[in-house]
Design an enzyme around this catalytic site. Structure first.
Site, short mmCIF file in Angstrom:
data_model
loop_
_atom_site.label_atom_id
_atom_site.label_comp_id
_atom_site.label_asym_id
_atom_site.label_seq_id
_atom_site.Cartn_x
_atom_site.Cartn_y
_atom_site.Cartn_z
N GLY A 151 0.50 -1.41 0.07
CA GLY A 151 0.24 -0.36 -0.45
C GLY A 151 0.78 1.56 0.01
CE1 TYR A 199 -7.02 -5.87 19.58
CE2 TYR A 199 -8.87 -6.41 20.36
CZ TYR A 199 -7.94 -5.73 20.16
OH TYR A 199 -7.45 -4.89 21.83
N GLY A 246 -15.54 3.67 18.81
CA GLY A 246 -15.45 2.67 19.18
C GLY A 246 -17.03 1.67 18.90
CB CYS A 275 -16.78 8.72 16.70
SG CYS A 275 -18.66 7.96 15.73
CD GLU A 313 -10.59 9.45 13.28
OE1 GLU A 313 -11.14 10.65 13.03
OE2 GLU A 313 -11.74 8.43 13.43
CG HIS A 323 -14.96 8.77 12.20
ND1 HIS A 323 -14.20 8.15 13.10
CD2 HIS A 323 -16.26 8.94 11.87
CE1 HIS A 323 -15.32 7.05 14.37
NE2 HIS A 323 -16.22 7.76 14.04
N1 GLN Z 1 -20.88 3.15 19.15
C1 GLN Z 1 -21.25 4.49 18.27
C2 GLN Z 1 -22.28 4.57 17.29
O1 GLN Z 1 -22.44 3.49 16.82
C3 GLN Z 1 -19.93 5.29 18.05
C4 GLN Z 1 -19.55 4.19 16.82
C5 GLN Z 1 -18.05 4.76 16.58
O2 GLN Z 1 -17.09 5.53 17.46
N2 GLN Z 1 -17.37 4.98 14.55
O3 GLN Z 1 -23.05 5.54 17.61
#
Ligand code: GLN
Length: 535
Positions: free
Chosen positions: A20, A56, A358, A385, A513, A511
């Site tokens: 990549g 993971y 997450g 998020c 990032e 996001h």
């Molecule tokens: N768990 C959260 C949601 O579904 C955030 C998802 C994430 O952080 N990408 O809204």
């Protein structure tokens, strides 16, 4: 209409050689010579897209502006080239088969037996050529995931063979291999490379250029030997030596003349194309490598054992630190292990903390502990998020006094569901799915920190989530000093919140990032680092 050229990057000997990065580096060099380039990734797994893959196993799931859940290599392409990728830039075996099976069910094949050759290979070729078909690009660089010899990649290599045969000089194959150093013999060994090139030849594909990943310089004699054994010009046997930062790779590949060899082999007159101007890029790499003063950032998340799970966040922090002339010292903190007892020890000396995205319950309590600590100790904090959602819950519990405040994702029975699925979002969810995916507009409130950071009113950022700030609690939060500084106006959804009384406490539902690049580091990250180093 332009005659688009197609370049394929395959890999042999082992996985994780950095195909990549080589593909993105070549893209960068050609772009810096004035060509229009796009990079594509073909993934041999059967998942239809990487959205359901555990981070993971496969690292982070990258999201394109058009809402495609993609392989993380697309992140490298965007960070290197500074141009957006789309759904068409990432194709998996699952999607190829799904398309072919859908066509079969519709009767498109008119009673023919549907087979890997020609139906699957035709679908693969269609997906490759569709990127070049609009005449937008001079070069389409397609990286084939996996390692040559894998059962899974056979149809892709066969498609490359056919395209090479159909297109002749408009098609070129770069093969990346590994040259191990045997410490006991004090020797570099080229045999695995020879075998890997042979494996490719057995499938009817002759590599035009070999890039040898190595930990030691490869002599010209050794390059000649590889050339002879592998049917490749000696000038087309290049090395890619280990470097401390991936951002060095395009510069090293320029020294190895990768772009020149590619152009010559594809029939360009080198005297008519200007040399790649890598001045800006070099400035960035030098900043990154030469920064001595440190900035200590903690990244609190539940996948920290595999840093690839947070690839884009880590790269955004790298960009932002370099532009602030700081050396990033990143502490990856497993949220499951954070508690009231150890939080001072783990976060006390940090200049700033990022609370990661997450899904689901695990590790959530550690995120609350981290945020309570950074909020109360005026430590710059960026919640992304799920990070913003945990900021919301922590604030509701510890400032507003709603002891049972929660997200319905974590506790469906809470009476203070400060993070919930909103009626307002129903009209904008992705087709058939339940996630807000891809770029959405956000309007910034004048006089807020984020307005100062972005220096404009209207922005657009990428999303990947189900849950939202629950608007029913908005005024409670505002009364306690939380400012909703970014909103999606169309659907009345909270995009950004910031704490007025804090040095830098910002939560974003999107996001940022995904869109930080070398040429355009993301302003939120740049400003976060700036706040972190401010004494
Ligand atoms: N768990 C959260 C949601 O579904 C955030 C998802 C994430 O952080 N990408 O809204």
């Amino acid at each position: 209409m332009k005659d688009t050229k197609y370049i394929f990057v395959t890999g042999g000997v082992t996985s994780s050689l950095g195909k990549g990065i080589i593909a993105a580096s070549l893209g960068k060099l050609l772009q810096a010579r004035g060509f229009k380039v796009t990079n594509q990734k073909l993934d041999p797994y059967i998942n239809v897209d990487p959205g359901t893959l555990n981070p993971y196993e496969h690292g982070e799931c990258y999201v394109t502006v058009d809402g495609h859940e993609a392989d993380l290599d697309l992140g490298h392409y965007e960070r290197f080239l500074g141009v957006e990728t789309h759904k068409a830039n990432n194709v998996t075996t699952g999607r190829i088969y799904q398309n072919v099976i859908n066509k079969e069910r519709r009767g498109d094949y008119l009673g023919k037996t549907v087979q890997i050759i020609p139906h699957i290979t035709d679908e693969i070729k269609r997906n490759i050529k569709s990127l070049g078909s609009k005449g937008e690009f001079d070069f389409v660089i397609t990286e084939i995931g996996g390692t040559v010899g894998d059962i899974e990649s056979l149809p892709y290599i066969e498609s490359v063979r056919q395209l090479r045969w159909e297109m002749g000089k408009n098609c070129l194959i770069i093969h990346l291999t590994y040259v191990p150093y045997l410490a006991a013999a004090k020797e570099l060994k080229t045999k695995p490379t020879q075998h890997s090139v042979k494996a490719l030849q057995e499938q009817g594909v002759q590599a035009d250029i070999l890039v040898l990943r190595t930990e030691h310089n490869i002599s010209s004699e050794m390059r000649k030997k590889v050339a002879l054994f592998c049917n490749v010009d000696a000038s087309a046997v290049l090395q890619s030596i280990d470097v401390p930062t991936i951002y060095r790779v395009p510069l090293n590949m320029q020294d190895e003349k990768l772009d020149e060899v590619v152009l010559t082999k594809m029939g360009f007159d080198l005297s008519k194309t200007p040399k790649a101007d890598m001045t800006k890029w070099t400035e960035f790499v030098e900043k990154l490598e030469n920064a001595r003063e440190e900035v200590h950032i903690g990244l609190v998340g539940k996948y920290v054992q595999l840093p690839d799970a947070y690839k884009s966040i880590i790269e955004s922090l790298n960009h932002a630190s370099a532009y602030n002339n700081r050396k990033l010292i990143l502490d990856l903190i497993l949220s499951d292990k954070l508690s009231e007892e150890n939080v001072e020890k783990k976060l006390g000396k940090l200049d700033g903390v990022v609370v990661a995205p997450g899904f689901g319950q695990r590790g959530i309590d550690g995120k609350f502990v981290a945020l309570k600590y950074t909020r109360e100790h005026n430590i710059p904090s960026l919640g992304i998020c799920m990070g913003m959602q945990t900021m919301t819950i922590e604030f509701a519990r510890n400032v507003l006094g709603y002891a049972d405040a929660n997200s319905t994702e974590i506790d469906p029975n809470t009476t203070h569901n400060v993070v919930d699925i909103m009626e307002e979002q129903k009209n904008i969810l992705d087709l058939g799915g339940s996630m807000r995916l891809g770029a959405y507009k956000c309007k910034l409130k004048k006089g807020t920190k984020v307005f100062e950071i972005y220096k404009k009113e209207n922005i657009s950022e990428r999303h990947r989530h189900r849950y939202e700030f629950n608007n029913a609690f908005k005024s409670d939060f505002e009364k306690a000093g939380m400012v909703f500084s970014g909103m999606n106006e169309e659907s009345n959804l909270v995009e950004i919140m910031e704490l007025k009384s804090h040095k830098w406490y910002i939560g974003v539902q999107f996001h940022p990032e995904y869109s930080s690049t070398v040429s355009n580091p993301h302003p939120l990250f740049v400003n976060f680092i700036k706040a972190a180093i401010l004494k």
